[in-house]
Design a protein around this motif. Structure first.
Motif, PDB file in Angstrom:
ATOM      1  N   PRO A 284      -1.664  20.008   2.539  1.00 22.00           N
ATOM      2  CA  PRO A 284      -2.489  19.120   1.691  1.00 22.00           C
ATOM      3  C   PRO A 284      -1.670  18.123   0.868  1.00 22.00           C
ATOM      4  O   PRO A 284      -1.624  18.188  -0.358  1.00 22.00           O
ATOM      5  CB  PRO A 284      -3.238  20.107   0.802  1.00 22.00           C
ATOM      6  CG  PRO A 284      -2.277  21.249   0.640  1.00 22.00           C
ATOM      7  CD  PRO A 284      -1.522  21.354   1.947  1.00 22.00           C
ATOM      8  N   LEU A 285      -1.017  17.182   1.532  1.00 24.27           N
ATOM      9  CA  LEU A 285      -0.197  16.196   0.816  1.00 24.27           C
ATOM     10  C   LEU A 285      -1.085  15.244   0.021  1.00 24.27           C
ATOM     11  O   LEU A 285      -2.107  14.768   0.510  1.00 24.27           O
ATOM     12  CB  LEU A 285       0.648  15.396   1.812  1.00 24.27           C
ATOM     13  CG  LEU A 285       1.649  16.201   2.641  1.00 24.27           C
ATOM     14  CD1 LEU A 285       2.466  15.269   3.521  1.00 24.27           C
ATOM     15  CD2 LEU A 285       2.563  17.035   1.761  1.00 24.27           C
ATOM     16  N   ARG A 286      -0.626  14.952  -1.191  1.00 25.84           N
ATOM     17  CA  ARG A 286      -1.426  14.071  -2.050  1.00 25.84           C
ATOM     18  C   ARG A 286      -0.614  12.948  -2.683  1.00 25.84           C
ATOM     19  O   ARG A 286      -1.168  11.920  -3.061  1.00 25.84           O
ATOM     20  CB  ARG A 286      -2.081  14.897  -3.168  1.00 25.84           C
ATOM     21  CG  ARG A 286      -3.102  15.893  -2.660  1.00 25.84           C
ATOM     22  CD  ARG A 286      -3.903  16.495  -3.784  1.00 25.84           C
ATOM     23  NE  ARG A 286      -4.644  15.486  -4.531  1.00 25.84           N
ATOM     24  CZ  ARG A 286      -5.382  15.748  -5.607  1.00 25.84           C
ATOM     25  NH1 ARG A 286      -5.451  16.972  -6.048  1.00 25.84           N
ATOM     26  NH2 ARG A 286      -6.024  14.789  -6.228  1.00 25.84           N
ATOM     27  N   THR A 287       0.696  13.141  -2.832  1.00 26.57           N
ATOM     28  CA  THR A 287       1.501  12.185  -3.603  1.00 26.57           C
ATOM     29  C   THR A 287       2.701  11.705  -2.803  1.00 26.57           C
ATOM     30  O   THR A 287       3.360  12.486  -2.127  1.00 26.57           O
ATOM     31  CB  THR A 287       2.006  12.853  -4.904  1.00 26.57           C
ATOM     32  OG1 THR A 287       0.893  13.323  -5.652  1.00 26.57           O
ATOM     33  CG2 THR A 287       2.811  11.871  -5.743  1.00 26.57           C
ATOM     34  N   ARG A 288       2.993  10.410  -2.885  1.00 33.44           N
ATOM     35  CA  ARG A 288       4.210   9.826  -2.308  1.00 33.44           C
ATOM     36  C   ARG A 288       4.711   8.745  -3.248  1.00 33.44           C
ATOM     37  O   ARG A 288       3.919   8.001  -3.833  1.00 33.44           O
ATOM     38  CB  ARG A 288       3.942   9.234  -0.922  1.00 33.44           C
ATOM     39  CG  ARG A 288       2.990   8.071  -0.914  1.00 33.44           C
ATOM     40  CD  ARG A 288       2.977   7.334   0.438  1.00 33.44           C
ATOM     41  NE  ARG A 288       1.855   7.634   1.263  1.00 33.44           N
ATOM     42  CZ  ARG A 288       0.874   6.771   1.546  1.00 33.44           C
ATOM     43  NH1 ARG A 288       0.880   5.561   1.027  1.00 33.44           N
ATOM     44  NH2 ARG A 288      -0.105   7.113   2.342  1.00 33.44           N
ATOM     45  N   HIS A 289       6.036   8.652  -3.395  1.00 36.61           N
ATOM     46  CA  HIS A 289       6.576   7.589  -4.258  1.00 36.61           C
ATOM     47  C   HIS A 289       8.079   7.448  -4.069  1.00 36.61           C
ATOM     48  O   HIS A 289       8.744   8.327  -3.514  1.00 36.61           O
ATOM     49  CB  HIS A 289       6.255   7.857  -5.735  1.00 36.61           C
ATOM     50  CG  HIS A 289       6.869   9.102  -6.317  1.00 36.61           C
ATOM     51  ND1 HIS A 289       8.158   9.155  -6.799  1.00 36.61           N
ATOM     52  CD2 HIS A 289       6.365  10.348  -6.480  1.00 36.61           C
ATOM     53  CE1 HIS A 289       8.414  10.357  -7.245  1.00 36.61           C
ATOM     54  NE2 HIS A 289       7.344  11.117  -7.061  1.00 36.61           N
ATOM     55  N   ASN A 290       8.616   6.323  -4.540  1.00 36.87           N
ATOM     56  CA  ASN A 290      10.061   6.132  -4.604  1.00 36.87           C
ATOM     57  C   ASN A 290      10.630   7.037  -5.693  1.00 36.87           C
ATOM     58  O   ASN A 290      10.032   7.162  -6.771  1.00 36.87           O
ATOM     59  CB  ASN A 290      10.413   4.689  -4.984  1.00 36.87           C
ATOM     60  CG  ASN A 290      10.080   3.691  -3.895  1.00 36.87           C
ATOM     61  OD1 ASN A 290       9.577   4.047  -2.844  1.00 36.87           O
ATOM     62  ND2 ASN A 290      10.365   2.430  -4.167  1.00 36.87           N
ATOM     63  N   GLU A 291      11.790   7.635  -5.414  1.00 37.87           N
ATOM     64  CA  GLU A 291      12.473   8.407  -6.449  1.00 37.87           C
ATOM     65  C   GLU A 291      13.498   7.514  -7.152  1.00 37.87           C
ATOM     66  O   GLU A 291      13.539   6.314  -6.939  1.00 37.87           O
ATOM     67  CB  GLU A 291      13.126   9.650  -5.844  1.00 37.87           C
ATOM     68  CG  GLU A 291      12.420  10.964  -6.185  1.00 37.87           C
ATOM     69  CD  GLU A 291      12.335  11.227  -7.682  1.00 37.87           C
ATOM     70  OE1 GLU A 291      13.224  10.775  -8.436  1.00 37.87           O
ATOM     71  OE2 GLU A 291      11.370  11.882  -8.109  1.00 37.87           O
ATOM     72  N   VAL A 292      14.351   8.134  -7.980  1.00 36.83           N
ATOM     73  CA  VAL A 292      15.264   7.371  -8.840  1.00 36.83           C
ATOM     74  C   VAL A 292      16.331   6.625  -8.048  1.00 36.83           C
ATOM     75  O   VAL A 292      16.591   5.443  -8.281  1.00 36.83           O
ATOM     76  CB  VAL A 292      15.932   8.311  -9.876  1.00 36.83           C
ATOM     77  CG1 VAL A 292      16.993   7.555 -10.672  1.00 36.83           C
ATOM     78  CG2 VAL A 292      14.882   8.894 -10.805  1.00 36.83           C
ATOM     79  N   ALA A 293      16.979   7.309  -7.109  1.00 38.07           N
ATOM     80  CA  ALA A 293      18.105   6.710  -6.390  1.00 38.07           C
ATOM     81  C   ALA A 293      17.618   5.764  -5.297  1.00 38.07           C
ATOM     82  O   ALA A 293      16.540   5.967  -4.726  1.00 38.07           O
ATOM     83  CB  ALA A 293      18.972   7.804  -5.774  1.00 38.07           C
ATOM     84  N   PRO A 294      18.396   4.725  -4.978  1.00 41.96           N
ATOM     85  CA  PRO A 294      18.009   3.861  -3.854  1.00 41.96           C
ATOM     86  C   PRO A 294      17.985   4.675  -2.566  1.00 41.96           C
ATOM     87  O   PRO A 294      18.863   5.499  -2.319  1.00 41.96           O
ATOM     88  CB  PRO A 294      19.124   2.805  -3.824  1.00 41.96           C
ATOM     89  CG  PRO A 294      20.269   3.413  -4.568  1.00 41.96           C
ATOM     90  CD  PRO A 294      19.673   4.310  -5.584  1.00 41.96           C
TER      91      PRO A 294
END
Length: 731
Positions: A284-294
């Motif tokens: 049940p994936l709900r969240t995706r985003h860029n993290e801190v490091a490139p």
């Protein structure tokens, strides 16, 4: 620029974004479509068999042969209708990953006709070769027999290959011919059972209606993503999962412009694709985003029962790698693939809930619920305090060692963050006779911005530097590495909390027998006061990265074990053995085996990295430096011959510096190799691990420093290794 590096950059820059086949309809139309769900089973089984299977799943009892045959027939029918041609017992050996041996449904009948066959016996049990998996001395090499057994608590699923055919995967446990547990999953199942029993007995003090307590978990997964061609151009990434050399980026994460930024189109296409595949498998994936490091990203699911959550996370990692290949990406799950920027963790958000719908770690101002919440909160704190070293051992790996303790990840000191509200509550518990403090009130903050309403605050802030933080209605175990199988840290957490709750119940029963039911609340509060006083040293609200905390932790008597072999000793401490045997999760031999397996894994990882460092340093870097040095020498000589000695001096100084760095690299590669030989010649695995940690590994940074300095000195066109700016910024 080396030909391989140049071609890799060209290929990466010319990638087109692949077409992503988007399922029609809402997510609910295809969610779990590749999973043998309870609904599918109910539809394909007789009512009697369905009830027997459901009861067996709830109670953990065996499924009788006749029913197993019916389930197998139903699974085969369903799987073949979905395009599956093979089946496998999907299990989790002590390698840290998963394993599978595919068998075809196809068989030949006595008359030579082709048939599809799948019996209950094949569903319930298989026999992979146990000698080829790590056992930590439980099995000799010649003792090959081992078994996988169907684990019906996690639903079967279908994985498809690139050709379009599928394999029915049957989640299973793995054990030896003589009955020892050889996998990561079996102890987790045992731990959830003992936690259920202990927590239910305590919850019943407050609510007789409770008949079951379930541990739940939500696992956030961080990872890096780079182009496959760039990945293949770096032998260290291929062999070690991390870069052993590479000068820091001029622009890394210091501007903090990547975090939560716009997701690159090609990366977004990959994310969409693997999310579709994960949702079909019931993840049940709900969240995706860029993290801190490139180049770093994160994905997170909804909370699930801890057994299912653990399976889903390790399955998700497999799905991500397969989908990444389709998109010409490489997923890096190593905790520290690049120096100088943040590494990756796997934050395990853990809680416990009753079958009456109550989260036992959720604050409340209802008098009965409030005391129940405080009871479970304090018992978790006491469990972590008493067994901090064992929790630390679960996250001690060669790869996670690069991350823990750096100014980016929870330190090696196990501490608990509660937040100001919960700290105040427990101080009130300790210091006052009458415990009457509001803990469930909502707080609001007015921003003073027109048209923006008041914002509801949580009852605690967040502390990213804490390895084990209370975050409102759960604990977040942040020290778990991104490569880890969550089954092990969650198994340990379940077990130590179960033992602590069992001890609490015994203390409560003894006090009630002495004082009577009339003072039930007073009895509970007195026990909790004693527990809090005994364990409050592990609570810390400040900056876990600071030197001051290290000094303060030492004064409090808290462990700060930075060395992996030393941390792993907790597996075989008398205290650990006593608890795990008492709770019937792992016996002494099984704990010793896991200690041996993890030591051997550490040794092999450091050994491989040492060999790769020696190879790259000598055959790539030093050879390039010498060639470049020769060209500089020719230039300097020409200038001197022309009478331009002064103009030649800066070049001569560069030549001298290169010579010095080459000398240091060559000498230390030799010393590192000698230390490795010394380690390999030890008869005792513990001594081998110690030497690798204390005598081989220190050369890594010494050699790296010189190589990274040479990267800045040698002509960019000559440098053989793909650079950080290319690995992390070429899309």
């Amino acid at each position: 620029m080396s030909e391989l590096r140049w071609k890799a950059i060209q290929v990466a820059q010319s990638r087109a974004i692949p077409e992503v086949e988007i399922p029609s309809g809402k997510v609910s139309d295809y969610y779990r479509s590749n999973t043998f769900t309870d609904e599918v089973m109910k539809e394909l089984l007789t009512a009697e068999s369905y009830e027997k299977v459901s009861q067996a799943i709830r109670s953990g009892e065996n499924i009788e042969g006749k029913v197993a045959d019916e389930v197998a027939a139903a699974m085969k029918t369903w799987a073949i209708s979905k395009g599956a041609t093979h089946y496998t017992h999907w299990f989790q050996p002590l390698t840290g990953g998963t394993a599978e041996k595919h068998d075809s449904f196809f068989d030949v009948a006595g008359d030579g006709q082709a048939i599809e066959k799948f019996k209950g016996s094949a569903l319930v049990q298989q026999e992979p070769d146990a000698s080829s998996f790590p056992s930590g001395g439980l099995r000799a090499t010649f003792e090959a027999r081992g078994y996988t057994a169907w684990n019906p608590s996690t639903p079967a699923f279908i994985l498809y290959n690139r050709a379009g055919s599928g394999t029915l995967c049957i989640p299973s446990v793995f054990f030896s011919y003589s009955g020892e547990l050889l996998d990561a999953k079996s102890p987790l199942i045992n731990s959830t059972a003992c936690l259920d029993k202990a927590a239910t007995s305590v919850a019943k003090i407050f609510d007789e209606k409770v008949t079951r307590v379930t541990a739940t978990c939500g696992i956030e997964q961080e990872y890096f993503l780079i182009d496959k061609a760039l990945y293949l151009s770096r032998p260290d990434l291929v062999m070690c999962g991390r870069t052993v050399f590479g000068h820091s980026l001029a622009k890394g994460q210091q501007l903090e412009d990547h975090y939560f930024g716009s997701i690159p189109s090609r990366v977004n296409a990959f994310m969409v694709d693997f999310e579709f595949e994960a949702l079909k498998l019931g993840i049940p994936l709900r969240t995706r985003h860029n993290e801190v490091a490139p180049g770093q990203f994160e994905v997170a699911p909804t909370f699930e029962e801890v057994n299912v959550a653990s399976d889903h996370n390790i399955l998700l990692m497999d799905v991500m790698k397969k989908v990444a290949s389709k998109h010409n990406f490489q997923v890096l799950f190593h905790e520290k693939p690049f120096a100088g920027i943040n590494g990756s963790g796997k934050h395990n958000n853990w809680s416990v809930s009753t079958d009456t719908g109550v989260n036992l770690l959720s604050p409340s101002d209802d008098p009965n619920r409030k005391l129940m919440f405080i009871t479970f909160l304090v018992n978790v704190i006491k469990a972590v305090y008493d067994h901090a070293d064992m929790l630390r051992a679960t996250v001690a790996t060669a790869s996670n060692e690069h991350r823990l303790g750096a100014n980016e990840a929870p330190p090696a000191i196990m501490s608990i963050f509660l937040g100001s509200t919960m700290t105040r509550v427990l101080e009130e518990l300790e210091n006052k006779e009458n415990f009457d403090i509001a803990i469930g009130e909502n707080a609001y903050v007015k921003l003073g911005i027109n048209k923006i309403p008041s914002i509801l605050l949580d009852n605690t802030d967040r502390n990213r530097t804490s390895p084990f933080a209370f975050t409102g209605n759960k604990f977040e175990f942040r020290a778990v590495g991104s490569l880890a199988n969550s089954a092990t840290p969650m198994m340990v957490l379940n077990t130590i909390v179960a033992k602590q709750l069992e001890d609490f119940k015994k203390a409560y029963d003894a006090a009630i027998a002495k004082e009577g039911d009339s003072n039930k609340e007073g009895v509970i509060l007195q026990i909790l006061k004693d527990y809090y006083k005994a364990s409050k040293n592990i609570l810390f609200e400040g900056n876990g990265y600071s030197k001051e905390w290290e000094e303060e932790a030492a004064r409090r008597g808290l462990s700060n074990i930075k060395d992996v072999p030393e941390a792993l000793k907790a597996y075989i401490s008398p205290k650990t053995i006593e608890v795990f045997e008492a709770m019937k999760v792992l016996n002494k031999r099984e704990l010793h085996s896991r200690y041996e397996v993890r030591l051997e894994n550490f040794i092999k990882k450091i050994q491989i990295e040492s060999r790769v460092i020696g190879d790259l340093a000598q055959n790539h870097v030093v050879s390039t430096a010498v060639k470049y040095q020769t060209r500089l020498a020719e230039t300097a000589k020409s200038l001197v011959d022309l009478g331009l000695k002064e103009e030649a001096d800066p070049i001569i100084n560069i030549i001298k510096t290169i010579s010095y760095r080459v000398k240091v690299i060559t000498e230390n590669v030799k010393l590192m190799t000698d230390a490795r030989k010394k380690a390999n010649n030890q008869a005792d695995v513990h001594e081998t691990a110690r030497i690798y940690s204390s005598e081989v590994k220190p050369y890594f940074d010494i050699i790296r420093r010189q190589v990274d300095k040479l990267e800045l000195m040698i002509d960019d066109q000559d440098w053989p290794l793909t650079k950080y700016r290319e690995l992390l910024y070429v899309r």
